[in-house]
Design a protein around this motif. Structure first.
Motif, short mmCIF file in Angstrom:
data_model
loop_
_atom_site.label_atom_id
_atom_site.label_comp_id
_atom_site.label_asym_id
_atom_site.label_seq_id
_atom_site.Cartn_x
_atom_site.Cartn_y
_atom_site.Cartn_z
N MET A 119 0.84 -1.19 0.00
CA MET A 119 0.00 0.00 0.00
C MET A 119 0.89 1.25 0.00
N SER A 120 0.58 2.20 -0.85
CA SER A 120 1.41 3.40 -0.98
C SER A 120 1.23 4.33 0.23
N LYS A 121 2.17 5.26 0.39
CA LYS A 121 2.07 6.23 1.48
C LYS A 121 0.80 7.06 1.36
N ALA A 122 0.45 7.42 0.14
CA ALA A 122 -0.75 8.21 -0.07
C ALA A 122 -2.00 7.43 0.32
N ALA A 123 -2.03 6.15 -0.03
CA ALA A 123 -3.18 5.30 0.31
C ALA A 123 -3.29 5.12 1.82
N ILE A 124 -2.16 4.95 2.48
CA ILE A 124 -2.17 4.79 3.94
C ILE A 124 -2.69 6.06 4.61
N ALA A 125 -2.22 7.21 4.15
CA ALA A 125 -2.69 8.47 4.71
C ALA A 125 -4.20 8.63 4.51
N GLU A 126 -4.67 8.26 3.34
CA GLU A 126 -6.10 8.35 3.06
C GLU A 126 -6.90 7.37 3.93
N MET A 127 -6.35 6.19 4.13
CA MET A 127 -6.99 5.19 4.97
C MET A 127 -7.27 5.74 6.37
N PHE A 128 -6.24 6.31 6.97
CA PHE A 128 -6.40 6.80 8.34
C PHE A 128 -7.21 8.08 8.40
N ALA A 129 -7.17 8.87 7.36
CA ALA A 129 -8.03 10.06 7.31
C ALA A 129 -9.50 9.64 7.34
N ARG A 130 -9.82 8.57 6.63
CA ARG A 130 -11.20 8.07 6.62
C ARG A 130 -11.59 7.48 7.97
N PHE A 131 -10.67 6.71 8.57
CA PHE A 131 -10.95 6.16 9.90
C PHE A 131 -11.23 7.29 10.89
N GLN A 132 -10.41 8.33 10.84
CA GLN A 132 -10.56 9.45 11.76
C GLN A 132 -11.88 10.19 11.54
N ALA A 133 -12.24 10.39 10.28
CA ALA A 133 -13.49 11.08 9.98
C ALA A 133 -14.69 10.29 10.49
N ALA A 134 -14.63 8.98 10.37
CA ALA A 134 -15.74 8.12 10.79
C ALA A 134 -15.81 7.94 12.30
N ASN A 135 -14.64 8.00 12.97
CA ASN A 135 -14.57 7.76 14.41
C ASN A 135 -13.45 8.62 15.00
N PRO A 136 -13.73 9.88 15.27
CA PRO A 136 -12.67 10.81 15.69
C PRO A 136 -11.99 10.46 17.01
N ASN A 137 -12.71 9.79 17.90
CA ASN A 137 -12.16 9.47 19.23
C ASN A 137 -12.35 7.99 19.55
N PRO A 138 -11.60 7.12 18.89
CA PRO A 138 -11.76 5.68 19.13
C PRO A 138 -11.30 5.30 20.53
N GLU A 139 -11.97 4.33 21.11
CA GLU A 139 -11.64 3.89 22.46
C GLU A 139 -11.66 2.37 22.54
N THR A 140 -10.98 1.85 23.54
CA THR A 140 -11.04 0.42 23.80
C THR A 140 -12.45 0.03 24.19
N GLU A 141 -12.84 -1.20 23.89
CA GLU A 141 -14.15 -1.70 24.29
C GLU A 141 -14.11 -2.38 25.66
N LEU A 142 -12.93 -2.49 26.24
CA LEU A 142 -12.81 -3.02 27.59
C LEU A 142 -13.31 -1.97 28.59
N GLU A 143 -14.03 -2.43 29.61
CA GLU A 143 -14.57 -1.53 30.62
C GLU A 143 -13.61 -1.44 31.80
N TYR A 144 -13.34 -0.21 32.26
CA TYR A 144 -12.42 -0.02 33.37
C TYR A 144 -12.66 1.36 33.99
N ALA A 145 -12.24 1.51 35.23
CA ALA A 145 -12.41 2.79 35.92
C ALA A 145 -11.09 3.34 36.44
N SER A 146 -9.99 2.65 36.15
CA SER A 146 -8.67 3.10 36.60
C SER A 146 -7.61 2.43 35.75
#
Length: 220
Positions: A1-28
């Motif tokens: 995968m080219s550098k341009a394609a990789i940059a576009e990949m993560f730009a799309r991930f970020q646009a769709a989910n700006p603040n991704p988080e783990t699905e594990l539940e924890y309080a500390s």
């Protein structure tokens, strides 16, 4: 995968989910560390079911030690390898108190010196709690990185090193979560959901599930 394609990949991930988080539940930080240790060869959903009651009774290293190995085992017996994991959870709780005053250290070597804590677990904690740009390569990320051409490698260490080189710095902090979620829910092992993939056109896999049959004029 080219550098341009990789940059576009993560730009799309970020646009769709700006603040991704783990699905594990924890309080500390301590609870996240325990949850990640328990998640080896287990699903996050299964771990969350077990830790809701476990953390209610033993939210701290001191309480976990008081609960003891038998008590931990009783809470996590629905999770794979539960006996060994219970032993490790109690042992790492002792060492956190002995070496780090009960606090989770922000250092990979200190983390991996704890029972049951490997490089992947340490990287999850460092990234999620301490916001370090680490890359925890699990089975989802290993598969996705090789399948798409994002970062090929014969083992998890090679894929981790390749991802750290290839993922653009502006996206590196959250890349771990984006890739895990994409591998868990879209780019799955047996039947990837290419028809609803955000990055289908960027992916180099020759086995996309929504392609026309080989030999068809529409096959790409």
């Amino acid at each position: 995968m080219s550098k341009a394609a990789i940059a576009e990949m993560f730009a799309r991930f970020q646009a769709a989910n700006p603040n991704p988080e783990t699905e594990l539940e924890y309080a500390s930080p301590y609870q996240l560390l325990v949850a990640v240790v328990l998640s080896a060869q287990a699903t996050d959903k299964g771990v969350n079911i077990a830790t809701r009651k476990l953390f209610a009774e033993a939210p701290t290293p001191e309480a976990m030690i008081t609960l003891g190995e038998a008590g931990v085992t009783e809470h996590i017996k629905t999770i794979g390898l539960f006996r060994n994991k219970a032993k490790n959870v109690v042992a790492l709780s002792y060492l956190l108190l002995e070496r780090h005053g009960g606090e989770v250290p922000a250092d990979r070597d200190a983390l991996t010196a704890l029972p049951g804590v490997g490089r992947k677990t340490a990287n999850v904690v460092l990234n999620t709690i301490f916001r370090q740009p680490t890359m925890a390569v699990d089975t989802h990320i290993f598969r996705l990185a090789n399948r798409t051409g994002l970062a090929a490698g014969k083992n998890v260490d090679a894929v981790e090193a390749a991802l750290l080189r290839r993922v653009p710095k502006p996206y590196l902090l959250d890349a771990h979560h984006w890739l895990i979620l994409h591998g868990r829910y879209v780019c799955t092992a047996r039947k990837p959901a290419c028809d609803r993939c955000l990055v289908r056109d960027l992916c180099n896999s020759r086995d996309k599930t929504d392609l026309p049959p080989p030999g068809s004029p529409d096959h790409v």
